[in-house]
Scaffold this active site. Structure first.
Site, PDB file in Angstrom:
ATOM      1  N   ASP A  92       0.841  -1.192   0.000  1.00  0.00           N
ATOM      2  CA  ASP A  92       0.000   0.000   0.000  1.00  0.00           C
ATOM      3  C   ASP A  92       0.876   1.242   0.000  1.00  0.00           C
ATOM      4  OD1 ASP A  92       0.629  -0.684   2.823  1.00  0.00           O
ATOM      5  OD2 ASP A  92      -0.544   1.122   3.256  1.00  0.00           O
ATOM      6  N   GLU A 157      -0.169  -0.588   5.830  1.00  0.00           N
ATOM      7  CA  GLU A 157       0.825   0.008   6.726  1.00  0.00           C
ATOM      8  C   GLU A 157       0.701   1.522   6.786  1.00  0.00           C
ATOM      9  OE1 GLU A 157       4.537   1.808   8.129  1.00  0.00           O
ATOM     10  OE2 GLU A 157       3.629   2.012   6.147  1.00  0.00           O
TER      11      GLU A 157
END
Length: 453
Positions: A92, A157
């Protein structure tokens, strides 16, 4: 054992690394459905899973975590009695911010002036390619690994919502390893091999202020009607003193960093500070980045300049991030920040401070066979000794892994050196840095078992 063949293999794999990184960067995998559809993260996860499966890893699967994100897991058993290494990264990315400010499309890997530009090119998709390139080189030269291997690639994250942390806690055997290599930091400067010794903890809060039932004409009511945006500006201005040091009541901001020092002129260059603009805060640059708290206003909901009307604002909202150094209790810091913000609200305005996310600080133990092996690998790859440094950022999973596996050595490395401009527009990765870090990891995986005696 000579590592030249390994170096040659990594170099020959760099065109493939570039094409793979281009494919991965093309997914706008921001783990926030308000920004991009969740399917973009799903596609990025599938790409990562397929890439590791193609390198012979087994048990490749997508883990549905409690925050709704998917993590990628894969493994490769090692020889009997061999240690196990866990490789970590995340697919991500941060939102692109203002895409018009990019010199090339944010989600299109573009080579310019010897660097590869694109959102996630360094943080953290470049580190995924560091892992893949190291494994490909070892497979080509050695035909396998002398250690057992596990890989986990997180999907949320950057949001700090803790999906993988909660999943790991519920499945404590899954990520167990003797050494854990966190691929989500970088060297102190280009060509200076580094491990990250400390990470600051982080908390994010959302501040909402309301003063009126609705917006009012600024001519008819301005001057007496309480403006929520003006109230918000006062609240946020009180987070720092005149020097730019954090001024949150109850939060120490005078700590000293005794490790590697970041040269101030180099920092100004790396951060691209405009001529004549002073740095904020006091103490050394490293004091401010590694040893002290920092507060950043991440966003404000307020009318844009274009299209704004002559109105007194009825409400305003802001997102505020606080980073705290190792040794500072996160819950106490969160309480101090929330209390400070609430106390600063003027005029009896209606206000709410809501905790959004948080993660503890981290300090690595810099001794043990894995660190010895990593130091030797960095010396072999870069021709320079390893440096230990602090990192201003946060990786909440580190403390979860330390709690679950207290005997494991946790090593933080990566391709995100200061000029990569992670989280900013025009993020990029230096391909030479990526090559040398992939070689470092390959040498580490090749030799780690021998350092355990």
């Amino acid at each position: 054992m000579t590592h030249q063949q390994l170096a040659d293999a990594v170099r020959s794999l760099m065109p493939r690394a570039k094409s793979d990184l281009a494919e991965l960067v093309a997914f706008p995998s921001v783990a926030d459905p308000r920004v991009f559809p969740v399917e973009e993260c799903r596609k990025a996860a599938r790409w990562v899973a397929d890439a590791f499966a193609a390198e012979g890893l087994t048990g490749v699967r997508l883990l549905d975590t409690p925050d709704g994100s998917q993590a990628v897991y894969a493994e490769l058993p090692g020889p009997e009695g061999a240690p196990t290494v866990l490789l970590y990264s995340h697919y991500d990315v941060q939102p692109p911010l203002e895409e018009s400010a990019w010199d090339s499309p944010a989600f299109e890997l573009t080579e310019r002036d010897g660097r590869w530009y694109g959102r996630g090119a360094a943080d953290c998709k470049g580190n995924i390619l560091m892992h893949l390139t190291a494994l490909r080189a070892l497979r080509e030269v050695d035909g396998g690994l002398p250690v057992g291997l596990k890989v986990v690639v997180e999907g949320s994250e950057e949001q700090g919502t803790g999906g993988l942390e909660r999943y790991a806690e519920a499945h404590p055997d899954l990520l167990a390893a003797d050494a854990i290599v966190i691929g989500d930091t970088g060297n102190v400067a280009l060509g200076v091999p580094s491990v990250t010794a400390t990470l600051r903890g982080m908390t994010v809060v959302e501040v909402s202020i309301a003063t009126l039932a609705g917006n009012l004409h600024s001519g008819a009511f301005g001057g007496a009607a309480p403006d929520a945006l003006q109230a918000m500006i006062q609240v946020l201005a009180g987070l720092h003193d005149r020097n730019g040091d954090v001024a949150v009541t109850g939060l120490a901001a005078d700590q000293v960093w005794d490790g590697h020092q970041y040269d101030e002129q180099q920092f100004r260059s790396d951060a691209e500070v405009l001529d004549g603009v002073a740095l904020t805060g006091t103490g050394t640059v490293s004091d401010r980045l590694c040893a002290r708290p920092s507060v950043t206003v991440l966003g404000i909901d307020a009318p844009g300049v274009i299209g704004a009307s002559n109105s007194v604002q009825a409400s305003a909202k802001a997102l505020v991030s606080l980073r705290v150094p190792p040794g500072t209790d996160l819950k106490a810091a969160q309480h101090a920040l929330i209390s400070h913000l609430e106390a600063a609200v003027p005029w009896g305005a209606h206000a709410e401070v809501r905790l959004v996310s948080g993660g503890e600080s981290f300090r690595a133990e810099l001794t043990g066979p894995a660190y010895e092996a990593m130091g030797a690998a960095m010396l072999a790859a870069f021709g320079k000794p390893m440096t230990a440094t602090g990192e201003g950022g946060s990786i909440p999973l580190c403390n979860t892994l330390r709690t679950l596996y207290p005997a494991a050595e946790i090593i933080l490395i990566g391709v995100e050196e200061p000029t990569a401009r992670i989280h900013a527009v025009n993020e990029s990765v230096d391909p030479v840095e990526l090559e040398l870090m992939a070689l470092t990891e390959a040498i580490f995986l090749r030799t780690y078992a021998s350092y355990r005696g």
